[in-house]
Design a protein around this motif. Structure first.
Motif, mmCIF file in Angstrom:
data_model
loop_
_atom_site.group_PDB
_atom_site.id
_atom_site.type_symbol
_atom_site.label_atom_id
_atom_site.label_comp_id
_atom_site.label_asym_id
_atom_site.label_seq_id
_atom_site.Cartn_x
_atom_site.Cartn_y
_atom_site.Cartn_z
ATOM 1 N N LEU A 41 0.832 -1.203 0.000
ATOM 2 C CA LEU A 41 0.000 0.000 0.000
ATOM 3 C C LEU A 41 0.862 1.246 0.000
ATOM 4 C CD1 LEU A 41 -2.734 1.444 0.204
ATOM 5 C CD2 LEU A 41 -2.581 1.185 2.696
ATOM 6 N N MET A 42 1.877 1.252 0.852
ATOM 7 C CA MET A 42 2.747 2.428 0.913
ATOM 8 C C MET A 42 3.465 2.647 -0.416
ATOM 9 S SD MET A 42 6.198 3.340 1.342
ATOM 10 C CE MET A 42 7.059 4.770 1.976
ATOM 11 N N ARG A 43 3.961 1.558 -1.017
ATOM 12 C CA ARG A 43 4.675 1.692 -2.291
ATOM 13 C C ARG A 43 3.761 2.230 -3.387
ATOM 14 N NH1 ARG A 43 9.351 -0.872 -3.533
ATOM 15 N NH2 ARG A 43 9.105 0.420 -5.394
ATOM 16 N N GLU A 44 2.507 1.804 -3.383
ATOM 17 C CA GLU A 44 1.558 2.284 -4.383
ATOM 18 C C GLU A 44 1.221 3.758 -4.181
ATOM 19 O OE1 GLU A 44 0.132 0.578 -7.058
ATOM 20 O OE2 GLU A 44 1.740 -0.842 -6.577
ATOM 21 N N LEU A 45 1.288 4.221 -2.934
ATOM 22 C CA LEU A 45 0.945 5.605 -2.623
ATOM 23 C C LEU A 45 2.117 6.575 -2.795
ATOM 24 C CD1 LEU A 45 -1.266 5.168 0.580
ATOM 25 C CD2 LEU A 45 -2.030 5.905 -1.686
ATOM 26 N N VAL A 46 3.335 6.061 -2.837
ATOM 27 C CA VAL A 46 4.509 6.929 -2.875
ATOM 28 C C VAL A 46 4.470 7.946 -4.019
ATOM 29 C CG1 VAL A 46 6.991 6.937 -3.413
ATOM 30 C CG2 VAL A 46 6.129 5.560 -1.537
ATOM 31 N N PRO A 47 4.153 7.574 -5.262
ATOM 32 C CA PRO A 47 4.121 8.593 -6.326
ATOM 33 C C PRO A 47 3.175 9.749 -6.005
ATOM 34 C CG PRO A 47 4.071 6.393 -7.278
ATOM 35 C CD PRO A 47 3.894 6.213 -5.801
ATOM 36 N N LEU A 48 2.021 9.429 -5.437
ATOM 37 C CA LEU A 48 1.066 10.477 -5.083
ATOM 38 C C LEU A 48 1.599 11.332 -3.931
ATOM 39 C CD1 LEU A 48 -1.700 11.821 -5.362
ATOM 40 C CD2 LEU A 48 -2.615 10.057 -3.832
ATOM 41 N N LEU A 49 2.231 10.681 -2.962
ATOM 42 C CA LEU A 49 2.780 11.420 -1.822
ATOM 43 C C LEU A 49 3.877 12.382 -2.271
ATOM 44 C CD1 LEU A 49 3.007 8.500 0.776
ATOM 45 C CD2 LEU A 49 1.376 10.398 0.793
ATOM 46 N N LEU A 50 4.727 11.926 -3.177
ATOM 47 C CA LEU A 50 5.812 12.780 -3.664
ATOM 48 C C LEU A 50 5.267 13.923 -4.517
ATOM 49 C CD1 LEU A 50 8.485 10.088 -4.613
ATOM 50 C CD2 LEU A 50 8.302 11.415 -2.498
ATOM 51 N N LYS A 51 4.263 13.616 -5.324
ATOM 52 C CA LYS A 51 3.649 14.657 -6.153
ATOM 53 C C LYS A 51 2.968 15.705 -5.280
ATOM 54 C CE LYS A 51 0.410 15.312 -9.984
ATOM 55 N NZ LYS A 51 -0.524 14.644 -10.940
ATOM 56 N N THR A 52 2.297 15.255 -4.221
ATOM 57 C CA THR A 52 1.633 16.179 -3.301
ATOM 58 C C THR A 52 2.649 17.098 -2.635
ATOM 59 O OG1 THR A 52 -0.127 14.570 -2.872
ATOM 60 C CG2 THR A 52 0.162 16.336 -1.260
ATOM 61 N N ALA A 53 3.801 16.537 -2.271
ATOM 62 C CA ALA A 53 4.852 17.342 -1.648
ATOM 63 C C ALA A 53 5.341 18.435 -2.595
ATOM 64 C CB ALA A 53 6.013 16.447 -1.224
ATOM 65 N N GLU A 54 5.485 18.096 -3.869
ATOM 66 C CA GLU A 54 5.917 19.090 -4.856
ATOM 67 C C GLU A 54 4.853 20.175 -5.060
ATOM 68 O OE1 GLU A 54 6.916 17.021 -8.394
ATOM 69 O OE2 GLU A 54 8.673 16.016 -7.518
ATOM 70 N N THR A 55 3.604 19.767 -5.049
ATOM 71 C CA THR A 55 2.506 20.713 -5.277
ATOM 72 C C THR A 55 2.334 21.681 -4.115
ATOM 73 O OG1 THR A 55 1.329 19.064 -6.613
ATOM 74 C CG2 THR A 55 0.036 20.914 -5.759
ATOM 75 N N THR A 56 2.484 21.161 -2.898
ATOM 76 C CA THR A 56 2.233 21.973 -1.702
ATOM 77 C C THR A 56 3.493 22.610 -1.120
ATOM 78 O OG1 THR A 56 2.510 20.059 -0.241
ATOM 79 C CG2 THR A 56 0.289 20.498 -1.093
ATOM 80 N N ALA B 99 4.341 4.530 10.139
ATOM 81 C CA ALA B 99 4.163 3.086 10.277
ATOM 82 C C ALA B 99 3.822 2.758 11.725
ATOM 83 C CB ALA B 99 5.439 2.354 9.856
ATOM 84 N N LEU B 100 2.769 1.983 11.905
ATOM 85 C CA LEU B 100 2.337 1.627 13.254
ATOM 86 C C LEU B 100 3.170 0.459 13.765
ATOM 87 C CD1 LEU B 100 0.379 2.193 15.558
ATOM 88 C CD2 LEU B 100 -1.205 0.566 14.508
ATOM 89 N N SER B 101 4.126 0.776 14.613
ATOM 90 C CA SER B 101 4.963 -0.246 15.227
ATOM 91 C C SER B 101 4.457 -0.481 16.650
ATOM 92 C CB SER B 101 6.433 0.197 15.214
ATOM 93 O OG SER B 101 7.277 -0.828 15.695
ATOM 94 N N SER B 102 5.338 -0.827 17.566
ATOM 95 C CA SER B 102 4.897 -1.170 18.917
ATOM 96 C C SER B 102 6.106 -1.388 19.812
ATOM 97 C CB SER B 102 4.054 -2.453 18.875
ATOM 98 O OG SER B 102 3.835 -2.986 20.158
ATOM 99 N N VAL B 103 5.868 -1.342 21.121
ATOM 100 C CA VAL B 103 6.897 -1.768 22.075
ATOM 101 C C VAL B 103 7.266 -3.221 21.811
ATOM 102 C CG1 VAL B 103 5.179 -2.464 23.794
ATOM 103 C CG2 VAL B 103 7.476 -1.869 24.551
ATOM 104 N N ALA B 104 6.349 -3.981 21.208
ATOM 105 C CA ALA B 104 6.617 -5.388 20.895
ATOM 106 C C ALA B 104 7.729 -5.543 19.872
ATOM 107 C CB ALA B 104 5.346 -6.064 20.386
ATOM 108 N N ALA B 105 8.053 -4.472 19.142
ATOM 109 C CA ALA B 105 9.150 -4.516 18.178
ATOM 110 C C ALA B 105 10.500 -4.456 18.866
ATOM 111 C CB ALA B 105 9.030 -3.353 17.199
ATOM 112 N N ALA B 106 10.495 -4.115 20.129
ATOM 113 C CA ALA B 106 11.731 -3.988 20.894
ATOM 114 C C ALA B 106 11.904 -5.223 21.779
ATOM 115 C CB ALA B 106 11.674 -2.713 21.727
#
Length: 205
Positions: free
Chosen positions: A4-19, A27-34
């Motif tokens: 999902l993130m990879r598919e959204l990256v072009p739009l995210l980068l384009k939005t950054a250029e526009t704005t 990314a939703l991680s957790s204390v469980a990752a530690a």
């Protein structure tokens, strides 16, 4: 999450250029990752068995690995995309009171009358101790990463509500956590390695 993130990256980068403002990826991680007080060992990624096809499945270990993967995903994204176009962070929102714990308590105590009484009692103890927080409080770290002024954000950093970390220096949390994710299993090459394997799994490369 990765695809999902990879598919959204072009739009995210384009939005950054526009704005003229960087987009945000959280990314939703957790204390469980530690290495939490509820786990024997720090979370880890088994690159030889990413889909648990060779090992006996363990819910707790798999959960920790999935949250570690989210952390590593954000770390690598921060290397690949410039922070003036995309700010990539990962968060531990806190131990939030939600229906997620129902499954764990059911496994421990059963779903009968006494099991539900025991589950409620344990949940109330955690709330009284301050280990478990409300959904409103649990949303604050994510909202900070989304709304804080870009100049104050650190792409690739780990932002944490207080948590049940074994490392006492991390227990109070931090926006971001100064020492990073307290996990001795994380190596410098792990984010890139997981990114490459993830691309293979979702058929990008």
């Amino acid at each position: 999450h990765f695809l999902l993130m990879r598919e959204l990256v072009p739009l995210l980068l384009k939005t950054a250029e526009t704005t003229n403002k960087p987009s945000r990826f959280v990314a939703l991680s957790s204390v469980a990752a530690a290495h939490s007080t509820m786990s024997k060992e720090p979370a880890n990624i088994d690159f030889d068995d990413l889909n648990w096809e060779k090992r006996e499945y363990n819910e707790g270990v798999a959960y920790g690995a999935s949250k570690l993967a989210n952390y590593l995903h954000a770390k690598e994204a921060a290397k690949l995309y410039p922070a003036d176009k995309l700010i990539s962070t990962s968060v531990h929102p806190g131990w939030v009171q939600s229906n997620l714990d129902v499954h764990a308590f059911k496994k421990m105590f059963g779903d009968g009358f006494f099991g539900k009484v025991a589950s409620d009692a344990v949940r109330n103890v955690f709330k009284l101790k301050g280990d478990m927080i409300s959904p409103v409080d649990g949303a604050q770290t994510t909202l900070h990463c989304l709304l804080e002024d870009a100049s104050s954000m650190q792409s690739g950093a780990f932002y944490s509500q207080f948590g049940i970390y074994r490392d006492p220096k991390a227990a109070a949390g931090g926006w971001p956590l100064e020492e990073g994710l307290p996990n001795s299993n994380v190596t410098e090459d792990m984010p890139t390695k997981l990114w490459v394997e993830s691309e293979k799994l979702v058929g990008i490369k």
